[in-house]
Design a protein around this motif. Structure first.
Motif, short mmCIF file in Angstrom:
data_model
loop_
_atom_site.label_atom_id
_atom_site.label_comp_id
_atom_site.label_asym_id
_atom_site.label_seq_id
_atom_site.Cartn_x
_atom_site.Cartn_y
_atom_site.Cartn_z
N ASN A 1 0.85 -1.18 0.00
CA ASN A 1 0.00 0.00 0.00
C ASN A 1 0.89 1.24 0.00
O ASN A 1 1.42 1.62 1.03
N LYS B 1 0.12 4.27 -0.42
CA LYS B 1 -0.53 5.50 0.08
C LYS B 1 -0.25 6.66 -0.90
O LYS B 1 -0.18 6.41 -2.10
N HIS C 1 -9.79 1.35 5.22
CA HIS C 1 -8.49 1.60 5.86
C HIS C 1 -8.69 2.63 6.98
O HIS C 1 -9.47 3.57 6.83
N GLU D 1 -7.00 5.05 7.99
CA GLU D 1 -6.74 6.44 7.64
C GLU D 1 -7.98 7.07 6.99
O GLU D 1 -8.29 8.23 7.22
N GLU E 1 -5.49 -4.58 11.17
CA GLU E 1 -4.51 -3.51 11.32
C GLU E 1 -4.82 -2.69 12.57
O GLU E 1 -5.66 -1.78 12.50
N ALA F 1 -0.59 0.72 15.40
CA ALA F 1 0.61 0.08 14.84
C ALA F 1 0.92 0.60 13.44
O ALA F 1 1.98 0.32 12.89
N ILE F 2 -0.02 1.36 12.86
CA ILE F 2 0.15 1.81 11.47
C ILE F 2 1.07 3.01 11.39
O ILE F 2 0.80 4.05 11.99
N GLY F 3 2.17 2.83 10.67
CA GLY F 3 3.10 3.94 10.42
C GLY F 3 3.87 4.40 11.64
O GLY F 3 4.49 5.46 11.62
N GLY G 1 0.55 -3.21 9.87
CA GLY G 1 0.94 -2.25 10.92
C GLY G 1 2.41 -2.42 11.24
O GLY G 1 2.78 -3.33 11.99
N SER G 2 3.25 -1.56 10.61
CA SER G 2 4.70 -1.58 10.86
C SER G 2 5.37 -2.92 10.54
O SER G 2 6.32 -3.32 11.23
N VAL G 3 4.89 -3.59 9.51
CA VAL G 3 5.58 -4.80 9.05
C VAL G 3 6.82 -4.35 8.28
O VAL G 3 6.76 -3.42 7.47
N LEU H 1 -0.41 -6.58 4.89
CA LEU H 1 -0.68 -5.33 4.19
C LEU H 1 0.42 -4.37 4.68
O LEU H 1 0.48 -4.04 5.86
N VAL H 2 1.29 -3.98 3.76
CA VAL H 2 2.50 -3.24 4.14
C VAL H 2 2.46 -1.83 3.59
O VAL H 2 2.22 -1.64 2.39
N GLY H 3 2.70 -0.85 4.44
CA GLY H 3 2.75 0.54 4.00
C GLY H 3 4.19 0.97 3.76
O GLY H 3 4.81 0.63 2.74
N GLY H 4 4.76 1.66 4.74
CA GLY H 4 6.10 2.26 4.62
C GLY H 4 7.16 1.34 4.03
O GLY H 4 7.91 1.73 3.13
P1 PGA Z 1 2.64 0.70 7.72
O1 PGA Z 1 1.17 0.87 7.09
O2 PGA Z 1 3.20 -0.60 7.20
O3 PGA Z 1 3.41 1.90 7.23
O4 PGA Z 1 2.49 0.66 9.19
C1 PGA Z 1 0.31 -0.22 6.98
C2 PGA Z 1 -1.00 0.21 6.36
O5 PGA Z 1 -1.45 1.33 6.59
O6 PGA Z 1 -1.63 -0.56 5.62
#
Ligand code: PGA
Length: 248
Positions: A8, A10, A94, A96, A163, A167-169, A207-209, A227-230
């Motif tokens: 993801n 973003k 999501h 956010e 998520e 833990a997200i971001g 969440g912060s994976v 589900l991976v963000g950063g």
């Molecule tokens: P993150 O985001 O890996 O940066 O914590 C996960 C997400 O929002 O799906």
């Protein structure tokens, strides 16, 4: 059931950055990866990404989609338009979007139904805030979100991303034991409500994976992806995470 590892992005990446990333990712992954990969670029880069990914093992995903087919919804993009681009997955609910854009459980439910109507697999995000977890209400919140989003049944393939909002971001992931417990609760709920069909739903942790902790989550018995963000913004890092899901 292959695990599903999702990037993801973003609100990141220009067209050039999208192209560079995808070309590099396609260079480093095998022809038939042991996990399913999906990338969620910004709307501006979806068409380009779709062209680059055509005929490759990486699926195209959209970060959001409007449930109405078309109409006076300035700034929105419909599931119908996404399907037209070859989008296979769409993120629904999501945290956010729930928080910043005030998306309600009902609106999330409408998106999930619309995704199915256009042949797109929804990734339904659920998760509690830190306050809710501290108050011992984590499962109650997640159950409410599941119940609302799936109140009209399971009428297509589904992925659920657990998520925890805190833990997200943040760089601070959930404790793997808590993620496993939540995934187990989600699975039991799915089985109670949908019987055998509940077994086919993939449950992701998000969440912060990152590459360093991916194995702790992707090795858990009830978790079939992330589900991976950063940490998905770099193709090498994303692929290292995905590899952790492919290990037996
Ligand atoms: P993150 O985001 O890996 O940066 O914590 C996960 C997400 O929002 O799906």
């Amino acid at each position: 059931m292959k695990p599903l590892v999702a990037a993801n992005w973003k609100m990141h990446k220009t067209l050039k950055e999208t192209e560079d990333y995808l070309r590099r990712l396609l260079e480093i992954i095998p022809v038939d990866p042991p996990v399913e990969l999906v990338v969620f670029p910004s709307f501006t880069a979806l068409a380009l990404a779709g062209k680059i990914l055509e005929g490759t093992p990486v699926a195209l995903g959209a970060q959001n989609g409007h449930p109405q087919r078309e109409g006076a919804f300035t700034g929105e993009v419909s599931m119908h338009q996404l399907a037209d681009l070859g989008v296979r997955y769409v993120i629904c609910g999501h945290s956010e979007r729930r928080k910043i854009f005030g998306e309600s459980d009902e609106f999330v439910a409408a998106k999930v139904r619309a995704a199915w109507a256009y042949g797109i697999t929804p990734i339904l995000c659920v998760g509690e805030t830190l306050e809710e977890r501290r108050a011992g209400r984590a499962w109650e919140v997640v159950e409410r979100q599941l119940f609302a989003a799936l109140s009209e049944g399971l009428s297509g393939p589904l992925v659920i991303a657990y998520e925890p909002v805190w833990a997200i971001g943040t760089g601070v992931p959930a404790h793997p034991k808590d993620a496993q417990e939540m995934a187990q609760n989600i699975r039991s709920w799915l089985l109670r409500r949908f019987g055998e069909k509940g077994k086919e739903v993939r449950i992701q942790y998000g969440g912060s994976v990152k590459p360093e902790n991916a194995r702790e989550f992707l090795g858990l018995p009830e978790i079939q992806g992330a589900l991976v963000g950063g940490a998905s913004l770099d193709p090498e890092s994303f692929w290292r995470i995905a590899q952790a899901a492919g290990l037996e």
